[in-house]
Write a protein that holds these residues in place. Structure first.
Motif, PDB file in Angstrom:
ATOM      1  N   GLU A 131       0.834  -1.204   0.000  1.00  0.00           N
ATOM      2  CA  GLU A 131       0.000   0.000   0.000  1.00  0.00           C
ATOM      3  C   GLU A 131       0.871   1.259   0.000  1.00  0.00           C
ATOM      4  OE1 GLU A 131      -4.024   1.591   2.205  1.00  0.00           O
ATOM      5  OE2 GLU A 131      -2.592   0.437   3.404  1.00  0.00           O
ATOM      6  N   GLU A 132       1.976   1.216   0.746  1.00  0.00           N
ATOM      7  CA  GLU A 132       2.862   2.372   0.827  1.00  0.00           C
ATOM      8  C   GLU A 132       3.700   2.515  -0.438  1.00  0.00           C
ATOM      9  OE1 GLU A 132       6.209   4.341   3.828  1.00  0.00           O
ATOM     10  OE2 GLU A 132       5.315   2.388   4.291  1.00  0.00           O
ATOM     11  N   ARG A 136       2.849  -1.219 -10.232  1.00  0.00           N
ATOM     12  CA  ARG A 136       1.980  -0.823 -11.349  1.00  0.00           C
ATOM     13  C   ARG A 136       0.837  -1.829 -11.476  1.00  0.00           C
ATOM     14  NH1 ARG A 136       2.327  -1.429 -17.219  1.00  0.00           N
ATOM     15  NH2 ARG A 136       1.542   0.462 -18.250  1.00  0.00           N
ATOM     16  N   GLY A 137       1.112  -3.080 -11.125  1.00  0.00           N
ATOM     17  CA  GLY A 137       0.100  -4.119 -11.160  1.00  0.00           C
ATOM     18  C   GLY A 137       0.633  -5.370 -10.499  1.00  0.00           C
ATOM     19  N   VAL A 138      -0.280  -6.277 -10.175  1.00  0.00           N
ATOM     20  CA  VAL A 138       0.086  -7.553  -9.563  1.00  0.00           C
ATOM     21  C   VAL A 138      -0.512  -8.688 -10.379  1.00  0.00           C
ATOM     22  CG1 VAL A 138      -0.066  -9.016  -7.510  1.00  0.00           C
ATOM     23  CG2 VAL A 138       0.168  -6.542  -7.252  1.00  0.00           C
ATOM     24  N   ARG A 171      -7.500  -5.324  -4.085  1.00  0.00           N
ATOM     25  CA  ARG A 171      -8.627  -4.596  -4.684  1.00  0.00           C
ATOM     26  C   ARG A 171      -9.021  -3.403  -3.821  1.00  0.00           C
ATOM     27  NH1 ARG A 171     -13.524  -7.884  -5.476  1.00  0.00           N
ATOM     28  NH2 ARG A 171     -14.105  -6.367  -7.080  1.00  0.00           N
ATOM     29  N   GLU A 172      -9.012  -3.587  -2.515  1.00  0.00           N
ATOM     30  CA  GLU A 172      -9.332  -2.490  -1.606  1.00  0.00           C
ATOM     31  C   GLU A 172      -8.314  -1.355  -1.739  1.00  0.00           C
ATOM     32  OE1 GLU A 172      -9.578  -4.052   2.329  1.00  0.00           O
ATOM     33  OE2 GLU A 172     -11.175  -5.490   1.818  1.00  0.00           O
ATOM     34  N   MET A 173      -7.057  -1.731  -2.025  1.00  0.00           N
ATOM     35  CA  MET A 173      -6.000  -0.727  -2.175  1.00  0.00           C
ATOM     36  C   MET A 173      -5.963  -0.126  -3.581  1.00  0.00           C
ATOM     37  SD  MET A 173      -2.772  -2.260   0.007  1.00  0.00           S
ATOM     38  CE  MET A 173      -2.833  -3.976  -0.501  1.00  0.00           C
ATOM     39  N   ASN A 201     -15.199 -11.018  -9.576  1.00  0.00           N
ATOM     40  CA  ASN A 201     -14.345 -10.000  -8.975  1.00  0.00           C
ATOM     41  C   ASN A 201     -13.896  -8.937  -9.974  1.00  0.00           C
ATOM     42  OD1 ASN A 201     -13.545 -10.733  -5.992  1.00  0.00           O
ATOM     43  ND2 ASN A 201     -13.630 -12.676  -7.105  1.00  0.00           N
ATOM     44  N   GLN A 202     -14.427  -9.059 -11.226  1.00  0.00           N
ATOM     45  CA  GLN A 202     -14.122  -8.088 -12.290  1.00  0.00           C
ATOM     46  C   GLN A 202     -12.616  -7.947 -12.509  1.00  0.00           C
ATOM     47  OE1 GLN A 202     -16.477  -4.706 -10.757  1.00  0.00           O
ATOM     48  NE2 GLN A 202     -17.910  -5.103 -12.425  1.00  0.00           N
TER      49      GLN A 202
END
Length: 351
Positions: A131-132, A136-138, A171-173, A201-202
């Motif tokens: 989060e910190e 770019r993506g996971v 997703r929340e982040m 989960n789109q």
């Protein structure tokens, strides 16, 4: 006269036109714009088809894991040489003893970073770290839609529960997630449920049955767990299309079929720069050579690699779809081809 061909990077339609122009320039000048750092062969899963995973006691037999200081030194030189896109993977990269240090520093060096992980360890301090210092993506390897399937494929308890928790935290982040599934006999019946999980989960999802044997580790299960019948049918369709549309030209060298040709590299957990993750060569020690020299040696390897002599004279060579990585994984080396590897193509060609 050299055989003219369209490089794979030119067909990367998903790239923004600006970035596509950047890749074209990198290809022309042989700039290492894309790299992969394979931080460790360690993993908290024990997947049946893995070609990297080693148990801790096996690691000294194959080399030494690089330290955070060494990875960051390579990264600094790679950035100077032109690397912009960087994938961090493993094994399971989050179990590297110094992952937090490596990640924190890499994300502040200006790379477009993708983290490839099984997703099961994204909680607590690891979730806070991402989060910190977000990637770019996971890319998350999804091997089933429930704990029972994960136990069959990855031989762990509560695997799906932990992976799902990691996915939901990402997703929340608001960190982009892509799901990648390797289909083997142990999860073949679960494919539709995995697809539905991705839909619900789109999340973008890609599945592959292309399990390759390992020439890098003692894992001997890969061939046993393949969904071979479907792979054979896929190969038949590829050959049919080659007959109709685009015959293979044996004058075109093996590495030219890969999107990383003249553009990308892979650094193994023990510090070897290679062309492909599935190959056990070349062994170019990037720390000893320094990055620019190692990259130059890799380009020279790509340009010099030839098809095995048997391929050049085979009557089915105009339809045989293969690459250097295929030959290494299936035949033990990119320099030779086995009768077993050839039989399917030859039989289809003759019929």
């Amino acid at each position: 006269m050299a055989y003219e061909f369209e490089p794979a990077c030119r067909r990367m339609e998903w790239l923004d036109p600006f970035y596509k122009a950047v890749w074209e320039k990198a290809y022309a000048d042989a700039i290492p714009i894309s790299g992969t750092f394979e931080l460790t062969p360690r993993c908290n899963f024990n997947c049946r088809m893995c070609y990297v995973h080693l148990k801790p006691e096996q690691i000294p037999l194959y080399g030494r894991e690089l330290t955070a200081k060494e990875w960051l030194h390579i990264a600094s030189e790679a950035k100077e040489a032109g690397t912009t896109w960087l994938c961090v993977t493993g094994g399971e990269p989050l179990v590297h003893p110094e992952f937090e240090t490596i990640w924190r520093e890499l994300t502040q060096m200006g790379f477009f970073i993708t983290l490839q992980t099984n997703g099961s360890l994204i909680e607590g301090k690891m979730a806070k770290l991402l989060e910190e210092y977000p990637p770019r993506g996971v890319k998350i390897t999804l091997y089933g839609s429930g704990d029972e399937v994960y136990e069959r494929v990855c031989r762990v308890k509560e695997g799906f529960t932990r992976v799902d928790r990691g996915i939901q935290l990402l997703r929340e982040m608001k960190i982009p997630v892509q799901l990648i599934s390797t289909v083997i006999r142990q999860n073949e019946a679960d494919v539709q449920k995995m697809a539905f999980y991705a839909f619900r989960n789109q999340l973008p999802w890609m599945a592959t049955g292309g399990v390759k044997a390992s020439v890098r580790t003692p894992n001997s299960e890969a061939r046993e767990v393949r969904v071979q019948e479907k792979l054979d049918e896929q190969k038949k369709e590829e050959i049919r299309q080659r007959f109709k549309n685009a015959p293979v030209n044996i004058e075109r060298k093996p590495c030219t079929y890969c999107k990383d040709y003249r553009l990308g590299y892979w650094v193994t957990w023990n510090g070897m720069m290679r062309f492909c993750s599935f190959m056990n060569e070349p062994d170019i020690p990037v720390l000893e050579r320094a990055f620019p020299k190692a990259w130059k040696e890799l380009i020279e390897y790509e340009e010099a690699l030839e098809w095995p002599e048997e391929c050049k004279t085979c009557k089915a060579n105009t339809v045989c779809v293969k690459c250097a990585g295929n030959l290494a994984a299936e035949c033990g080396s990119p320099h030779r081809v086995t009768e077993e590897f050839c039989n399917i193509t030859k039989q289809i060609f003759e019929n």
